[in-house]
Design an enzyme around this catalytic site. Structure first.
Site, PDB file in Angstrom:
ATOM      1  N   ASP A  71     100.106  37.637 -53.546  1.00 29.20           N
ATOM      2  CA  ASP A  71      99.442  37.049 -51.901  1.00 29.20           C
ATOM      3  C   ASP A  71     101.557  37.399 -51.882  1.00 29.20           C
ATOM      4  OD1 ASP A  71      98.670  34.438 -50.806  1.00 29.20           O
ATOM      5  OD2 ASP A  71      99.790  35.391 -50.032  1.00 29.20           O
ATOM      6  N   TYR A  83      91.310  44.615 -57.404  1.00 30.10           N
ATOM      7  CA  TYR A  83      90.317  43.580 -57.493  1.00 30.10           C
ATOM      8  C   TYR A  83      90.274  43.072 -58.750  1.00 30.10           C
ATOM      9  CZ  TYR A  83      85.981  40.690 -58.589  1.00 30.10           C
ATOM     10  OH  TYR A  83      85.076  39.242 -59.133  1.00 30.10           O
ATOM     11  N   ALA A  84      90.100  42.172 -59.025  1.00 25.67           N
ATOM     12  CA  ALA A  84      90.895  41.211 -59.909  1.00 25.67           C
ATOM     13  C   ALA A  84      89.021  40.346 -60.466  1.00 25.67           C
ATOM     14  CB  ALA A  84      92.411  40.446 -60.142  1.00 25.67           C
ATOM     15  N   LYS A 101      94.568  31.818 -45.678  1.00 25.96           N
ATOM     16  CA  LYS A 101      95.425  31.201 -45.321  1.00 25.96           C
ATOM     17  C   LYS A 101      94.825  31.532 -43.402  1.00 25.96           C
ATOM     18  CE  LYS A 101      99.392  30.830 -46.435  1.00 25.96           C
ATOM     19  NZ  LYS A 101      98.724  31.203 -47.970  1.00 25.96           N
ATOM     20  N   LYS A 140      90.882  41.955 -48.158  1.00 29.12           N
ATOM     21  CA  LYS A 140      91.221  41.034 -47.109  1.00 29.12           C
ATOM     22  C   LYS A 140      91.249  41.068 -44.839  1.00 29.12           C
ATOM     23  CE  LYS A 140      95.301  38.103 -47.586  1.00 29.12           C
ATOM     24  NZ  LYS A 140      96.791  37.685 -48.907  1.00 29.12           N
ATOM     25  N   ASP A 192     106.302  32.106 -54.341  1.00 25.62           N
ATOM     26  CA  ASP A 192     105.116  31.635 -54.412  1.00 25.62           C
ATOM     27  C   ASP A 192     104.712  31.477 -54.984  1.00 25.62           C
ATOM     28  OD1 ASP A 192     102.156  31.163 -51.885  1.00 25.62           O
ATOM     29  OD2 ASP A 192     103.874  29.886 -53.003  1.00 25.62           O
ATOM     30  N   LEU A 252      92.856  45.778 -51.397  1.00 27.62           N
ATOM     31  CA  LEU A 252      93.925  45.226 -52.897  1.00 27.62           C
ATOM     32  C   LEU A 252      92.585  45.338 -53.581  1.00 27.62           C
ATOM     33  CD1 LEU A 252      94.976  42.106 -50.478  1.00 27.62           C
ATOM     34  CD2 LEU A 252      96.259  43.200 -51.862  1.00 27.62           C
TER      35      LEU A 252
HETATM   36  C1  LIG Z   1      94.358  34.371 -49.866  1.00 31.29           C
HETATM   37  C2  LIG Z   1      94.282  35.694 -51.718  1.00 31.29           C
HETATM   38  O1  LIG Z   1      94.234  36.435 -51.668  1.00 31.29           O
HETATM   39  N1  LIG Z   1      93.438  34.248 -52.386  1.00 31.29           N
HETATM   40  C3  LIG Z   1      92.692  34.818 -53.197  1.00 31.29           C
HETATM   41  C4  LIG Z   1      91.204  35.109 -52.597  1.00 31.29           C
HETATM   42  C5  LIG Z   1      90.046  36.179 -52.892  1.00 31.29           C
HETATM   43  N2  LIG Z   1      91.751  37.199 -53.864  1.00 31.29           N
HETATM   44  C6  LIG Z   1      92.032  38.274 -54.538  1.00 31.29           C
HETATM   45  C7  LIG Z   1      92.142  39.498 -54.593  1.00 31.29           C
HETATM   46 CL1  LIG Z   1      93.205  39.300 -53.822  1.00 31.29          CL
HETATM   47  C8  LIG Z   1      91.919  39.815 -55.653  1.00 31.29           C
HETATM   48  N3  LIG Z   1      90.681  39.643 -56.116  1.00 31.29           N
HETATM   49  C9  LIG Z   1      90.246  39.014 -56.455  1.00 31.29           C
HETATM   50  N4  LIG Z   1      89.228  38.415 -57.826  1.00 31.29           N
HETATM   51  C10 LIG Z   1      88.738  37.580 -56.934  1.00 31.29           C
HETATM   52  C11 LIG Z   1      87.817  36.576 -57.473  1.00 31.29           C
HETATM   53  C12 LIG Z   1      87.239  37.023 -58.924  1.00 31.29           C
HETATM   54  N5  LIG Z   1      85.900  35.644 -59.134  1.00 31.29           N
HETATM   55  C13 LIG Z   1      85.385  36.058 -60.563  1.00 31.29           C
HETATM   56  N6  LIG Z   1      86.711  35.040 -58.442  1.00 31.29           N
HETATM   57  C14 LIG Z   1      87.114  35.019 -57.388  1.00 31.29           C
HETATM   58  C15 LIG Z   1      87.847  33.963 -56.357  1.00 31.29           C
HETATM   59  N7  LIG Z   1      89.532  36.842 -56.303  1.00 31.29           N
HETATM   60  C16 LIG Z   1      90.587  37.777 -55.789  1.00 31.29           C
HETATM   61  C17 LIG Z   1      92.827  36.587 -53.953  1.00 31.29           C
END
Ligand SMILES: CC(=O)N[C@H]1CCN(c2c(Cl)cnc3[nH]c(-c4cn(C)nc4C)nc23)C1
Length: 287
Positions: free
Chosen positions: A158, A94-95, A25, A44, A140, A92
């Site tokens: 989040d 990375y997932a 957002k 972020k 949330d 943060l």
């Molecule tokens: C507002 C916010 O943080 N929202 C989401 C966006 C990316 N974020 C991620 C965060 Cl905070 C951490 N790791 C992530 N990995 C991914 C992701 C991986 N793939 C293959 N596709 C995505 C998308 N996104 C994240 C959280």
């Protein structure tokens, strides 16, 4: 003697910034690599003007404060933050498998097997037991805020709407209301049990393919949540139905406590099949 955590002072020069991972957002998240260690992280980026215009600077401060001090295998680690004159940067975990929301969307019928659903419920309950023990309510919980790593471990993310329990402030509702507990939609004081309610909604959605109050809107949705009646399709097993019905209770204190969710017979029954099903499930996800 617990190791005092070093306070590293970060700057944008420490990172190679890659593609955007998603649009929050208040800013975007970019896959990035820390130059010295070559570690992949999620960066972020939030614009100070937007934070001020939207009056959410306090929310960001609370998110950083809370998430920075939570260390748990099922909570997305917040390593630190820094800012320049225009932007705030949050470092943060990375997932690599992204949001549970997108993973569910990628599955036939937008649902997963009972073994996979039980794994996510157990890991989420584990993360929330840790949060609640520190007085933190997430508030949330929804598939968009549950991330998955390469081993299909759930990472709660989040904390923008989380609070430290004592002052359960009122707040304006925004985003999907499907996961909001009755006391929240009627703006009553609320406590840890709002997170437990969301586990019940999540379990229903993972097994059925849509949220129990989905495709209702506005006042009808609020009325449905308040009357708290859900219809669980026959396709859902008795064990899973019993767990959903033990959690989706209008009275917050009647909801099954986290410890009893984690040790529920249905959760226990699914455990032996987990390793094989996780391996098979990972094959179904795009590389
Ligand atoms: C507002 C916010 O943080 N929202 C989401 C966006 C990316 N974020 C991620 C965060 Cl905070 C951490 N790791 C992530 N990995 C991914 C992701 C991986 N793939 C293959 N596709 C995505 C998308 N996104 C994240 C959280």
């Amino acid at each position: 003697q617990p190791q005092a955590r070093e306070e590293t002072c970060w700057s944008l020069d420490d990172f190679d910034v890659g593609r955007p991972l998603g649009k929050g957002k208040f800013g975007n998240v970019f896959i990035s690599r820390e130059k010295k260690t070559k570690r992949i992280i999620a960066l972020k980026v939030l614009f100070k003007t937007q934070l001020l215009q939207l009056g959410v600077s306090h929310q960001l401060k609370r998110e950083i404060e809370i998430q920075y001090h939570l260390r748990h295998p099922n909570i997305l680690t917040l390593y630190g933050y820094f800012h320049d004159d225009k932007r705030v940067f949050v470092i943060l975990d990375y997932a690599s498998r992204g949001e549970l929301f997108n993973v569910l969307q990628s599955q036939p019928g937008h649902k997963v097997s009972e073994v996979i659903a039980a794994r996510f419920v157990r890991q989420l309950a584990n993360a929330l037991k840790y949060c609640h023990s520190k007085g933190v309510i997430h508030r949330d919980i929804k598939p968009e805020n549950l991330l998955l790593d390469s081993k299909l471990n759930l990472k709660l993310a989040d904390f923008g709407w989380s609070v430290v329990a004592d002052h359960s402030k009122r707040h304006t509702l925004c985003g999907t209301m499907d996961y909001l507990a009755p006391e929240m939609v009627s703006n009553q004081p609320h406590d840890f049990n709002v997170d437990i309610w969301a586990i019940g909604i999540l379990l229903f959605e993972m097994l059925v393919g849509y949220a129990p109050f989905a495709n209702q809107t506005g006042d009808k949705l609020i009325a449905r949540i308040k009357e708290c009646k859900i219809y669980i399709p026959q396709s859902v097993s008795d064990g899973a139905s019993r767990l959903i019905n033990a959690i989706i209770k209008k009275e917050p204190q009647e909801r099954l406590p986290l410890a009893e969710i984690m040790t529920h017979p249905w959760i226990q029954d699914m455990f032996p099949r987990e390793e094989n099903e996780v391996r098979a499930f990972l094959q179904t996800l795009t590389k």
